[in-house]
Design an enzyme around this catalytic site. Structure first.
Site, PDB file in Angstrom:
ATOM      1  N   ASN A   7     -78.083 -36.932  52.415  1.00 46.61           N
ATOM      2  CA  ASN A   7     -77.634 -35.858  51.525  1.00 46.61           C
ATOM      3  C   ASN A   7     -78.200 -34.561  52.093  1.00 46.61           C
ATOM      4  OD1 ASN A   7     -77.127 -34.070  49.481  1.00 46.61           O
ATOM      5  ND2 ASN A   7     -78.444 -35.054  47.951  1.00 46.61           N
ATOM      6  N   LYS A   9     -77.658 -31.636  51.077  1.00 45.79           N
ATOM      7  CA  LYS A   9     -77.795 -30.602  50.033  1.00 45.79           C
ATOM      8  C   LYS A   9     -77.218 -29.287  50.572  1.00 45.79           C
ATOM      9  CE  LYS A   9     -81.550 -33.242  48.162  1.00 45.79           C
ATOM     10  NZ  LYS A   9     -82.764 -33.327  47.359  1.00 45.79           N
ATOM     11  N   GLU A  97     -80.238 -33.018  40.820  1.00 46.01           N
ATOM     12  CA  GLU A  97     -80.131 -31.551  40.853  1.00 46.01           C
ATOM     13  C   GLU A  97     -78.897 -31.072  40.102  1.00 46.01           C
ATOM     14  OE1 GLU A  97     -80.604 -31.370  45.103  1.00 46.01           O
ATOM     15  OE2 GLU A  97     -82.655 -32.037  44.806  1.00 46.01           O
ATOM     16  N   GLU A 164     -83.025 -42.796  41.877  1.00 46.43           N
ATOM     17  CA  GLU A 164     -83.809 -41.688  42.418  1.00 46.43           C
ATOM     18  C   GLU A 164     -84.662 -41.070  41.313  1.00 46.43           C
ATOM     19  OE1 GLU A 164     -81.798 -39.801  46.084  1.00 46.43           O
ATOM     20  OE2 GLU A 164     -80.877 -38.930  44.340  1.00 46.43           O
ATOM     21  N   SER A 205     -87.909 -38.863  48.596  1.00 48.50           N
ATOM     22  CA  SER A 205     -88.926 -38.748  49.646  1.00 48.50           C
ATOM     23  C   SER A 205     -88.980 -39.961  50.580  1.00 48.50           C
ATOM     24  CB  SER A 205     -90.303 -38.488  49.032  1.00 48.50           C
ATOM     25  OG  SER A 205     -90.290 -37.277  48.298  1.00 48.50           O
TER      26      SER A 205
HETATM   27  P1  PGA Z   1     -85.466 -36.200  49.333  1.00 49.89           P
HETATM   28  O1  PGA Z   1     -84.078 -36.088  48.533  1.00 49.89           O
HETATM   29  O2  PGA Z   1     -85.317 -37.333  50.305  1.00 49.89           O
HETATM   30  O3  PGA Z   1     -85.653 -34.885  49.988  1.00 49.89           O
HETATM   31  O4  PGA Z   1     -86.523 -36.513  48.307  1.00 49.89           O
HETATM   32  C1  PGA Z   1     -83.391 -37.221  48.122  1.00 49.89           C
HETATM   33  C2  PGA Z   1     -82.195 -36.844  47.306  1.00 49.89           C
HETATM   34  O5  PGA Z   1     -82.232 -35.834  46.592  1.00 49.89           O
HETATM   35  O6  PGA Z   1     -81.168 -37.546  47.338  1.00 49.89           O
END
Ligand code: PGA
Length: 242
Positions: A7, A9, A97, A164, A205
């Protein structure tokens, strides 16, 4: 089926996305092809070009969001049919988010889930508790509420659910293996009447170490920050090769 999905983002320019694809493709063809299905979700403006340059690689290209209606007066939105039109392989639905910054409700997320399935796009439904909910012992209750959207669908052939925990996303503090196992097992039990072929991923993470540790208790990962580097993402994909 196993999946490792990136992802991006709201990160990367067009040039950076192209470079990422070139490097990642080189790794999977020259070093080793991951056993899991692998893919990435760039920002909307780049999806079509990414589809074009990944033809023949087997890499899935997804979207990070969508609107459940096919068309209409929804300024600034991208519809499910528009994604289908350009051949998007998967769509992330209900990311934390989207829920927390953009106020998406379970009701809206349920409509998106149904629309994605009706249009033949693989939904990656994201669920997970906040820190407050975990501290209050309400983790499973929250997951169960979020899984209520499955009532909108009947016997889906295949969907992906990503567990998540909100407190693990982008914090560098992943959930611990027993916490992930408890949630993944719970999701599988609660979803079995609605989905024939379910894959449950973990996200929050993830790095190579986390991937190695959890590869035997879930069906893959949804990777944010660590996916921006194609080498790191490739190593994470390889850890899920079990
Ligand atoms: P991250 O994001 O690996 O930076 O924690 C995961 C996600 O939001 O899908």
């Amino acid at each position: 089926m196993r999946y490792v999905l990136a992802n991006f983002k709201m990160n990367k320019s067009l040039r950076e996305c192209v470079d990422w694809v070139h490097r990642f493709t080189e790794l999977i063809f020259k070093v080793r092809k991951p056993k899991a299905n692998v893919g990435f979700a760039p920002s909307f403006p780049y999806i079509k070009h990414m589809k074009d340059i990944t033809v023949g690689t087997g890499i899935y290209v997804g979207a990070q969001n969508m609107h459940p209606e096919s068309k209409g007066a929804f300024t600034g939105e991208v519809s499910v049919s528009q994604l289908k039109d350009i051949g998007v392989d998967f769509v992330i639905i209900g990311h934390s988010e989207r829920r927390h910054i953009f106020g998406e409700s379970d009701e809206l997320i349920g409509r998106k889930l149904k629309a994605a399935l009706e249009n033949g796009i693989l939904p990656v439904l994201c669920i997970g508790e906040t820190l407050e909910e975990r501290k209050a012992g309400k983790t499973l209750q929250t997951i169960e509420r979020q899984l209520g959207v499955l009532k909108n669908i009947k016997e889906a052939e295949h969907i992906v659910i990503a567990y998540e925990p909100v407190w693990a996303i982008g914090t560098g503090v992943p959930a611990e293996k027993p916490q992930i196992k408890e949630a993944v097992d719970f999701v599988k039990i609660k979803s079995k009447d609605y989905v024939k072929n379910l894959s449950v991923l973990y996200g929050g993470s993830i790095d190579e170490k986390v991937a190695k540790e959890i590869a035997d208790i879930c069906d893959g990962g949804l990777v944010g920050s660590a996916s921006l580097d194609p080498e790191k993402f490739f190593r994470i994909c390889s850890e899920f090769d079990v």
